[in-house]
Design a protein around this motif. Sequence first.
Motif, PDB file in Angstrom:
ATOM      1  N   LYS A  64       0.819  -1.214   0.000  1.00  0.00           N
ATOM      2  CA  LYS A  64       0.000   0.000   0.000  1.00  0.00           C
ATOM      3  C   LYS A  64       0.851   1.262   0.000  1.00  0.00           C
ATOM      4  O   LYS A  64       0.488   2.278  -0.571  1.00  0.00           O
ATOM      5  N   GLN A 128       3.608   5.189  -4.544  1.00  0.00           N
ATOM      6  CA  GLN A 128       2.217   5.145  -4.095  1.00  0.00           C
ATOM      7  C   GLN A 128       2.167   5.233  -2.569  1.00  0.00           C
ATOM      8  O   GLN A 128       3.164   4.940  -1.894  1.00  0.00           O
ATOM      9  N   SER A 148       1.283   8.122  -7.680  1.00  0.00           N
ATOM     10  CA  SER A 148      -0.153   7.863  -7.802  1.00  0.00           C
ATOM     11  C   SER A 148      -0.879   8.939  -7.000  1.00  0.00           C
ATOM     12  O   SER A 148      -0.285   9.603  -6.142  1.00  0.00           O
ATOM     13  N   ASP A 150      -2.807   8.878  -4.629  1.00  0.00           N
ATOM     14  CA  ASP A 150      -2.893   8.681  -3.173  1.00  0.00           C
ATOM     15  C   ASP A 150      -1.527   8.877  -2.490  1.00  0.00           C
ATOM     16  O   ASP A 150      -1.405   8.670  -1.276  1.00  0.00           O
ATOM     17  N   ARG A 206      -3.900   5.248  -9.020  1.00  0.00           N
ATOM     18  CA  ARG A 206      -3.088   4.180  -8.432  1.00  0.00           C
ATOM     19  C   ARG A 206      -2.941   2.974  -9.368  1.00  0.00           C
ATOM     20  O   ARG A 206      -1.846   2.428  -9.519  1.00  0.00           O
ATOM     21  N   LEU A 209      -0.269   3.323 -12.139  1.00  0.00           N
ATOM     22  CA  LEU A 209       1.096   3.750 -11.790  1.00  0.00           C
ATOM     23  C   LEU A 209       2.174   2.920 -12.490  1.00  0.00           C
ATOM     24  O   LEU A 209       3.103   3.464 -13.102  1.00  0.00           O
TER      25      LEU A 209
END
Length: 291
Positions: A64, A128, A148, A150, A206, A209
């Motif tokens: 993540k 990311q 990305s 986020d 995301r 990416l």
Amino acid sequence: MTASTEFQYIVYETPEAGIARIVLNRPETANAQDTRFLYELNAAFDRAAHDDDIRVIILAANGKHFSSGHDLAEKNSYEAMHDHATVGTMCGFTCAGAERQMAREEEIYLGFSERWRNIPKPTIAAVQGKCIAGGLMLVWPCDLIIASDDASFTDPTVSFGVGGVEFFHHLWEVGARKAKEMLFTSDALSAADAHRLGMVNQVVPREELAEAALVMARKVAAKSRFALKLTKKAINGAQDAQGRELAMQNAFHLHQLAHTHWLKLYDFLMDPTGLPEATRRALGIKLDAAE
Ligand code: ZN
């Protein structure tokens, strides 16, 4: 695609001809960087740099988040380094105190990041999620950064009593004014802000990416290898002519002063009162006799 399993925390793969992808692969810790992790990453960069068939290098991360920074939970890090085969130019483990701390950080923090910045091939970071402190020291040395939507970028070290990460590149990335805000407040820079400030080349969803990094890598890989090397040297050299290297050394020495200060007060590298209590307890740091 070929992938290598020679590393514990790094995946080295060649998704297509001419392109190496180095993937941080310690997602269970949000890619926290301990000593082994950094030596493996350096070995992977060396491998890509030394391979004449590789024209562009992508740095990516599984999980993540891109990286939560240096692994504060790593205890006995000097012993870990001593066990490592590629110990490099350290002081030989006979030194102690601030000398030891400085030697360690000169090699695996400032030294590695500078080395990666000067790899004579284009490098592209694909980022990311969270990229915190030591995480910045992996993406800032890259030539291009794709984030990305986020992604966020944070250097919270002032909260821990230290004035910025060892690779003190903030103002070269976002300008002096924003660098001060980032450091003084410990606030995160969003992907959109980083893009607006010129720190990031592109922001993509995301799920796009990995492909966006490949598209960029293909475009760059089609150019003359020698021209790319000379262009990189010219731009990096221009930053150095502006005083970057000397300014980095100065910041690094101030950073060592901060470590020495906290080691003397708490026998810990940072101000433990700024750490979350759970982290402090996990590390066994006592603020007073009652704890
Ligand atoms: Zn440090």
